[in-house]
Design a protein around this motif. Structure first.
Motif, PDB file in Angstrom:
ATOM      1  N   UNK A  53       0.832  -1.210   0.000  1.00 29.99           N
ATOM      2  CA  UNK A  53       0.000   0.000   0.000  1.00 29.99           C
ATOM      3  C   UNK A  53       0.866   1.259   0.000  1.00 29.99           C
ATOM      4  N   UNK A  54       1.954   1.220   0.781  1.00 31.24           N
ATOM      5  CA  UNK A  54       2.878   2.360   0.781  1.00 31.24           C
ATOM      6  C   UNK A  54       3.472   2.584  -0.605  1.00 31.24           C
ATOM      7  N   UNK A  91       2.153   1.685  -3.473  1.00 32.05           N
ATOM      8  CA  UNK A  91       1.103   2.147  -4.387  1.00 32.05           C
ATOM      9  C   UNK A  91       0.815   3.637  -4.179  1.00 32.05           C
ATOM     10  N   UNK A  92       0.864   4.083  -2.919  1.00 30.86           N
ATOM     11  CA  UNK A  92       0.618   5.506  -2.650  1.00 30.86           C
ATOM     12  C   UNK A  92       1.730   6.360  -3.250  1.00 30.86           C
ATOM     13  N   UNK A  93       2.967   5.846  -3.146  1.00 27.21           N
ATOM     14  CA  UNK A  93       4.107   6.604  -3.667  1.00 27.21           C
ATOM     15  C   UNK A  93       4.073   6.669  -5.191  1.00 27.21           C
ATOM     16  N   UNK A 136       1.636   7.028  -6.974  1.00 21.93           N
ATOM     17  CA  UNK A 136       0.643   8.033  -7.379  1.00 21.93           C
ATOM     18  C   UNK A 136       1.069   9.439  -6.976  1.00 21.93           C
ATOM     19  N   UNK A 137       2.333   9.618  -6.617  1.00 16.87           N
ATOM     20  CA  UNK A 137       2.775  10.928  -6.143  1.00 16.87           C
ATOM     21  C   UNK A 137       2.412  12.030  -7.129  1.00 16.87           C
ATOM     22  N   UNK A 187      -6.037  11.187  -7.198  1.00 16.37           N
ATOM     23  CA  UNK A 187      -6.367   9.891  -6.605  1.00 16.37           C
ATOM     24  C   UNK A 187      -7.868   9.699  -6.629  1.00 16.37           C
ATOM     25  N   UNK A 188      -8.328   8.732  -7.377  1.00 19.56           N
ATOM     26  CA  UNK A 188      -9.769   8.514  -7.507  1.00 19.56           C
ATOM     27  C   UNK A 188     -10.214   7.256  -6.815  1.00 19.56           C
ATOM     28  N   UNK A 189     -11.254   6.644  -7.356  1.00 22.48           N
ATOM     29  CA  UNK A 189     -11.843   5.474  -6.708  1.00 22.48           C
ATOM     30  C   UNK A 189     -11.391   4.166  -7.358  1.00 22.48           C
ATOM     31  N   UNK A 190     -10.232   4.199  -8.021  1.00 19.10           N
ATOM     32  CA  UNK A 190      -9.683   2.954  -8.562  1.00 19.10           C
ATOM     33  C   UNK A 190      -9.088   2.132  -7.431  1.00 19.10           C
ATOM     34  N   UNK A 191      -9.092   0.816  -7.605  1.00 17.68           N
ATOM     35  CA  UNK A 191      -8.521  -0.093  -6.617  1.00 17.68           C
ATOM     36  C   UNK A 191      -7.038   0.249  -6.414  1.00 17.68           C
ATOM     37  N   UNK A 192      -6.609   0.354  -5.148  1.00 18.41           N
ATOM     38  CA  UNK A 192      -5.265   0.847  -4.860  1.00 18.41           C
ATOM     39  C   UNK A 192      -4.137  -0.090  -5.248  1.00 18.41           C
ATOM     40  N   UNK A 193      -4.223  -1.364  -4.824  1.00 16.45           N
ATOM     41  CA  UNK A 193      -3.151  -2.318  -5.116  1.00 16.45           C
ATOM     42  C   UNK A 193      -3.710  -3.423  -6.008  1.00 16.45           C
ATOM     43  N   UNK A 239       0.225  -4.531 -10.154  1.00 13.52           N
ATOM     44  CA  UNK A 239       1.114  -3.700  -9.330  1.00 13.52           C
ATOM     45  C   UNK A 239       1.867  -4.573  -8.338  1.00 13.52           C
TER      46      UNK A 239
END
Lengths: 298, 262
Positions: free
Chosen positions: B101-102, B104-106, B108-109, B113-119, B123
């Motif tokens: 998750x960390x 994936x957040x990076x 997207x720097x 950030x929308x409502x797409x699945x994060x991980x 990925x």
């Protein structure tokens, strides 16, 4: 034993409908690490809006929709005081909670509204020949568990992860380009939308809305999530929201048993308060080390 | 790439604690430069980085990054240009969230950030591959919360997070100071590789003179919020710690800096 079995249905019914409050508190306290006290005002706000809509002759569903919207605005207002006007988070919640007391009286036009003679969401369920529990409990279960799943999904999207990181490590997620103020506003809005929805459902379920019905909501909700987190051993997001539901039901059971054993209803809030103090204080006295996540927001 | 024009930053202005952190400082860092920054405590090193990243705004002067005036642009909107690693390994990652998750957040720097699945699965596979190269065994712990990792592991992860979305500017703020010597060395090597591979314009603040000389193609020394010494190319390559201490020991008066030089 028989009497305990008799309290089960009512505990489930109340536990499930109040679990929406507990889930709301999970969002503010646990996810955002924001000790939001708006709760005691946004819960009766939901009830007041729903009741007013119903006695004005509109379909109950509109009462629900407007209550959710009103709850979102209440949480957003608290977030606004904190992020834009830099008012301390606890004070921001208390201010909006206090303002909502007057707002709720204005909405209702009086201090309480009876709904027993009106057509509510539950009127169709009660007109059937079977016990209302057979319909009301599954209904609340679907609402609570369905919303829990939706929230879990949201918290695993790009935006939801940014919201969780805002509560976990604000400096980090800001350096990754997230407007953390916006995340706080959105999160508190969603949190209080959940809580107002609970208020709207409770008002219709019990047949009245009262301006004083919000007192102690936050403490009861905290008691529920503490009980739930202990039982579920919550570490992940999904477990936290599950803990809110489980804890809420168990809390209502404990209260029902307490009342049967002679606890005066007037002492209920005191008992709940002591329950929370014990849960938070005992580990400290025993010098247990608490995980960061567990202490967050409290 | 980075241009600072007559920047001044004063803390606690008008009080007894008034402190001029940056004093009419001008600096131009061309694209691809790797600048090391030394200076004693309170010289303004971290303030300089905070001004560039937008943590706070200067009282006077202008800051330009890649031709864009960013002087009044808030930190979260500058993030698309800037990758940053802090001294405290705990600041670069979110402890309660998992490694993947960390990452994936990076990745997207600076993006929406929308409502797409994060991980997503894709990925996760990609993260497993890049983590393998770190040789820390983290590729098998993708779902572990980052809070379970050691400081060194977290700092290495933070560096990796920067490379998932290549920034125009990399800011390293004494990013190895809190690590044991062996881990510090590894993290430094990794930083250098990264900077060379991606030709990152880099500012590295350090307390260690040897590091400041050994790394980068340019070194500046800050003192009382001004650039006291600025050396590049050949002259920097021929610099020694002894010479530096001889010239500036009296000015620096910083035990950490001098001890590190011995």
């Amino acid at each position: 034993m028989a009497s305990i079995l008799r309290i089960l249905p009512i505990s489930f019914e109340q536990g499930l409908v109040y679990s929406l409050v507990a889930i709301g508190i999970v969002i503010s306290f646990r996810i955002l690490a924001f000790p939001d006290l708006t709760v005691d005002g946004s819960f009766p706000l939901g009830a007041a809006v729903a009741a007013k809509v119903i006695i004005s002759g509109y379909a109950p569903i509109w009462g629900i929709v407007l209550a959710v919207a009103a709850g979102f605005c209440a949480g957003y207002a608290t977030g606004f005081l904190n992020t834009r006007l830099k008012i301390n988070s606890l004070l921001a919640g208390i201010l909006i909670m206090t303002i909502l007391y007057s707002v709720n009286l204005r909405i209702m036009g009086r201090s309480n509204i009876q709904l027993l003679t009106y057509h509510t969401l539950f009127t169709p369920m009660e007109s059937l020949k079977i016990s209302r529990f057979y319909l009301v409990i599954p209904f609340f279960f679907i609402v609570a568990y369905g919303l829990k799943i939706l929230l879990d999904l949201f918290l695993h999207t790009d935006m939801g992860m940014a919201m969780r990181a805002t509560g976990d490590n604000e400096q980090m997620i800001r350096s990754l380009g997230v407007n953390t103020d916006r995340m706080t506003l959105l999160g508190l809005g969603i949190s209080n939308a959940f809580i107002a929805l609970s208020g709207a459902l409770v008002a219709q379920d019990q047949g009245f809305a009262d301006v004083g019905m919000g007192i102690g909501t936050i403490v009861a909700g905290l008691a529920a999530i503490i009980i739930g987190e202990t039982l579920v051993r919550a570490k992940t997001v999904r477990a936290f929201t599950l803990a809110a539901i489980v804890g809420s039901i168990v809390y209502k059971m404990i209260i029902a048993i307490g009342l049967r054993l002679g606890l005066a209803p007037t002492d209920l809030k005191m008992a709940t308060g002591f329950m929370v103090i014990l849960a938070l204080g005992l580990p400290v006295l025993k010098k247990e080390k608490e995980g960061k996540l567990h202490l967050r927001g409290i | 790439m980075i241009r600072l024009d007559h920047i001044t930053k004063v803390f606690n202005q008008g009080t007894a604690d008034e402190k001029v952190a940056i004093d009419d400082l001008s600096l131009h860092i061309p694209s691809g430069d790797f600048v090391t920054v030394i200076g004693s405590n309170g010289a303004g090193k971290t303030t300089l980085l905070n001004l560039i990243s937008g943590t706070y705004f200067p009282d006077n002067g202008a800051i330009t990054i890649d031709g864009t005036d960013v002087t009044r642009i808030p930190e979260h909107k500058r993030a698309k240009y800037i990758g940053r690693v802090f001294q405290d390994p705990l600041i670069g990652t979110a402890a309660s969230m998992s490694i993947e998750e960390n990452l994936a957040m990076a990745e997207k720097r600076g993006q929406k950030r929308g409502l797409r699945w994060g991980v997503t699965k894709a990925k996760r596979e990609r993260y497993r591959e890049v983590l393998k190269r770190l040789e820390l065994g983290l590729e098998d712990r993708l779902r572990d919360p980052v809070g379970l990792l050691s400081g060194g592991q977290r700092q290495t992860l933070t560096l990796l997070m920067v490379t998932l979305s290549i920034p125009k500017v990399l800011l390293l703020d004494e990013h190895t100071a809190a690590l044991d010597p062996k881990t510090a060395h590894k993290v430094l090597q990794l930083s250098r590789e990264m900077i060379e591979n991606y030709r990152l314009t880099t500012i590295m603040v350090t307390h260690n003179m040897q590091q400041a000389i050994e790394y980068g193609n340019r070194m500046i020394m800050l003192h009382e919020g001004r650039v006291r010494f600025d050396v590049t190319g050949e002259r920097k390559r021929n610099l020694t710690v002894d010479a530096l201490v001889k010239s500036f020991g009296a000015v620096l008066k910083d035990e950490t800096l001098l001890t590190a030089a011995q």
